[in-house]
Enzyme design. Structure first.
Site, PDB file in Angstrom:
ATOM      1  N   CYS A 129       0.879  -1.184   0.000  1.00 45.70           N
ATOM      2  CA  CYS A 129       0.000   0.000   0.000  1.00 45.70           C
ATOM      3  C   CYS A 129       0.906   1.220   0.000  1.00 45.70           C
ATOM      4  O   CYS A 129       1.101   1.870   1.024  1.00 45.70           O
ATOM      5  CB  CYS A 129      -0.915  -0.006   1.217  1.00 45.70           C
ATOM      6  SG  CYS A 129      -1.816  -1.568   1.467  1.00 45.70           S
ATOM      7  N   GLY A 137       6.473   7.569   0.343  1.00 44.24           N
ATOM      8  CA  GLY A 137       7.629   7.849   1.182  1.00 44.24           C
ATOM      9  C   GLY A 137       8.444   6.627   1.533  1.00 44.24           C
ATOM     10  O   GLY A 137       9.680   6.642   1.471  1.00 44.24           O
ATOM     11  N   LYS A 138       7.796   5.540   1.888  1.00 42.09           N
ATOM     12  CA  LYS A 138       8.526   4.337   2.292  1.00 42.09           C
ATOM     13  C   LYS A 138       9.167   3.642   1.086  1.00 42.09           C
ATOM     14  O   LYS A 138      10.241   3.047   1.207  1.00 42.09           O
ATOM     15  CB  LYS A 138       7.606   3.397   3.070  1.00 42.09           C
ATOM     16  CG  LYS A 138       7.145   3.993   4.407  1.00 42.09           C
ATOM     17  CD  LYS A 138       6.237   3.055   5.160  1.00 42.09           C
ATOM     18  CE  LYS A 138       5.808   3.653   6.503  1.00 42.09           C
ATOM     19  NZ  LYS A 138       4.943   4.838   6.331  1.00 42.09           N
ATOM     20  N   ALA A 178       1.228   4.330  -1.592  1.00 43.94           N
ATOM     21  CA  ALA A 178       0.969   5.776  -1.644  1.00 43.94           C
ATOM     22  C   ALA A 178       1.027   6.389  -0.237  1.00 43.94           C
ATOM     23  O   ALA A 178       0.639   5.733   0.730  1.00 43.94           O
ATOM     24  CB  ALA A 178      -0.390   6.034  -2.280  1.00 43.94           C
ATOM     25  N   CYS A 187      -0.333   3.297  11.797  1.00 43.52           N
ATOM     26  CA  CYS A 187      -0.089   4.510  12.593  1.00 43.52           C
ATOM     27  C   CYS A 187      -1.247   4.718  13.568  1.00 43.52           C
ATOM     28  O   CYS A 187      -1.806   5.809  13.683  1.00 43.52           O
ATOM     29  CB  CYS A 187       0.122   5.728  11.708  1.00 43.52           C
ATOM     30  SG  CYS A 187      -1.128   5.987  10.437  1.00 43.52           S
TER      31      CYS A 187
END
Length: 421
Positions: free
Chosen positions: A215, A220-221, A217, A345
């Site tokens: 997943c 960043g990762k 979007a 998160c």
């Protein structure tokens, strides 16, 4: 306010005396880190400016603390007789028998106030705490998973040397400037929450490996993984068209099209929660499942798109099932011996360790796949020892970064599983 009221009702009893501190951090702007884009001219031109502003190299600090943990781990391994019939890494409970580590972890818990943590007495009561009366069905769904079915073994992560991450010291409220651009027009750095770095570190990427970001979007990762300069191929996947557009724009903006690294990234649009339609089977060495969740910090900060809005009630209720489906496919995507890092998160155990336990039971029952949990204790103790991360060590599975005002990262839950069959 609806989200905050529910968090007070549910998280307050769950986290006990630590909840006021966590709540304050959650309702205060989070702290950012600066991930150096080593594919950009601007990074090399402007990185010294970060030091002048008072930032320092966080990755170097983590590596320094982590090296000490690795030395301890090697000493423990050397104490195992060479004639031992079990060549597997030492189980976690044997590692914890070391007196120095017991003392260190006891001090760690005490200094964080985690010795006052109020543990749940069971799955259903945990659901009672986590969800309101209307949502207790989610807890009932997950009570058939046996937490003792997943073995745990000690595991040492090697940190990527090419990754450059800067942060401001603990207690600082300074902000990073907007990313500069050089003549190549590629931004010099990417700004993100400091806890978002951890899932990539936990992957323990090796040279030449293949990786799937389930997943991905806004990207960043995937970008951090690429900047380690370790994987040969990174598949960045997302399903919603709007999110896929954000992913494409981010990677196109930060990765020069004529660079070698651009050829290592493949963008796909597949539904990661669909078991029947998922065909990425036994393809990858490492899989990152950073799944959709209740995004606790955003939920108490923004009304737009808030998952606690009445119109999103069913979506919120379905989150644990969606997360479990994605994690099952993530495990199926691994080669035998490959690993999955699951992350969210949120502070919610129902979306964190309960999903791990349910997914492990489901892949075994439906696909005949066995998994083992890799302990991330060395990594998280190293993170804690930098003084920048507050760690909750009372999760049944994995570890959780808790928001706290002096260095306001997270929340971020991380757990690592390895496929055995």
């Amino acid at each position: 306010m609806v989200a905050l009221d529910q968090f007070d009702f549910n998280y307050g009893p769950l986290y006990g005396a630590k909840w006021p501190s966590i709540r304050l951090g959650l309702t205060t702007p989070n702290k950012y880190i600066c991930v150096g884009n080593t594919l950009s001219e601007a990074w090399y031109d402007k990185k010294d400016d970060l030091v002048e502003l008072g930032a320092y190299d966080l990755t170097a600090d983590i590596a320094k603390k982590h090296q000490k943990r690795q030395i301890k781990a090697r000493k423990i391994v050397s104490q195992v007789p060479s004639s031992s019939k079990n060549p597997e890494p030492i189980p976690e409970n044997q590692e914890n028998s070391e007196e120095d580590q017991e003392n260190e972890e006891a001090m760690m818990r005490s200094s964080l106030g985690l010795d006052k943590f109020v543990e749940s007495s069971g799955h259903l009561s945990l659901a009672d705490l986590q969800m309101n009366k209307r949502e207790q069905l989610i807890g009932v769904q997950y009570q058939d998973a046996d937490p003792d079915e997943i073995p745990l073994r000690r595991h040492t992560v090697e940190l990527p040397t090419e990754l450059k991450v800067f942060t401001f010291p603990r207690g600082s409220i300074s902000d990073f400037p907007m990313p500069p651009r050089g003549s190549d027009q590629i931004p010099g750095w990417w700004l993100m929450d400091g806890a978002s770095l951890i899932p990539v570190l936990a992957l323990d990427l090796k040279k030449g490996e293949t990786m799937l970001d389930m997943c991905a979007a806004p990207g960043g990762k995937s970008l951090i993984s690429l900047l380690t300069k370790l994987p040969d191929k990174i598949v960045s996947n997302d399903f919603k068209l709007s999110r896929l557009g954000d992913l494409k724009r981010s990677l196109a903006m930060y990765v020069p099209m004529d660079s070698e690294e651009a050829g290592r990234v493949i963008i796909k649009r597949k539904n990661a929660s669909n078991w029947d339609g998922w065909d990425e089977l036994k393809c990858y060495d490492k899989v990152l499942a950073d799944v959709p969740c209740s995004t606790d910090r955003l939920a108490v900060s923004f009304d737009e798109g808030n998952i606690f809005a009445a119109k999103h009630t069913q979506e919120r209720l379905n989150l644990p099932q969606l997360q479990m489906n994605i994690l099952v496919n993530a495990i199926r995507s691994c080669r035998v011996g490959g690993s999955v890092v699951y992350s969210t998160c949120t502070l919610s155990p129902i979306q964190n360790e309960s999903v791990i336990e349910k997914a492990a039971a489901m892949v075994k029952h439906n696909f005949g796949i066995d998994v083992i949990e890799e302990s991330l204790s060395d990594l998280f103790i190293s993170l804690y020892n930098t003084g920048m991360y507050q760690v909750n060590t009372h999760c049944r599975r994995g570890y959780l970064i808790l928001p706290f005002l002096p260095s306001n990262f997270g929340p971020m839950y991380v757990c690592k599983l390895t496929r055995l069959s």
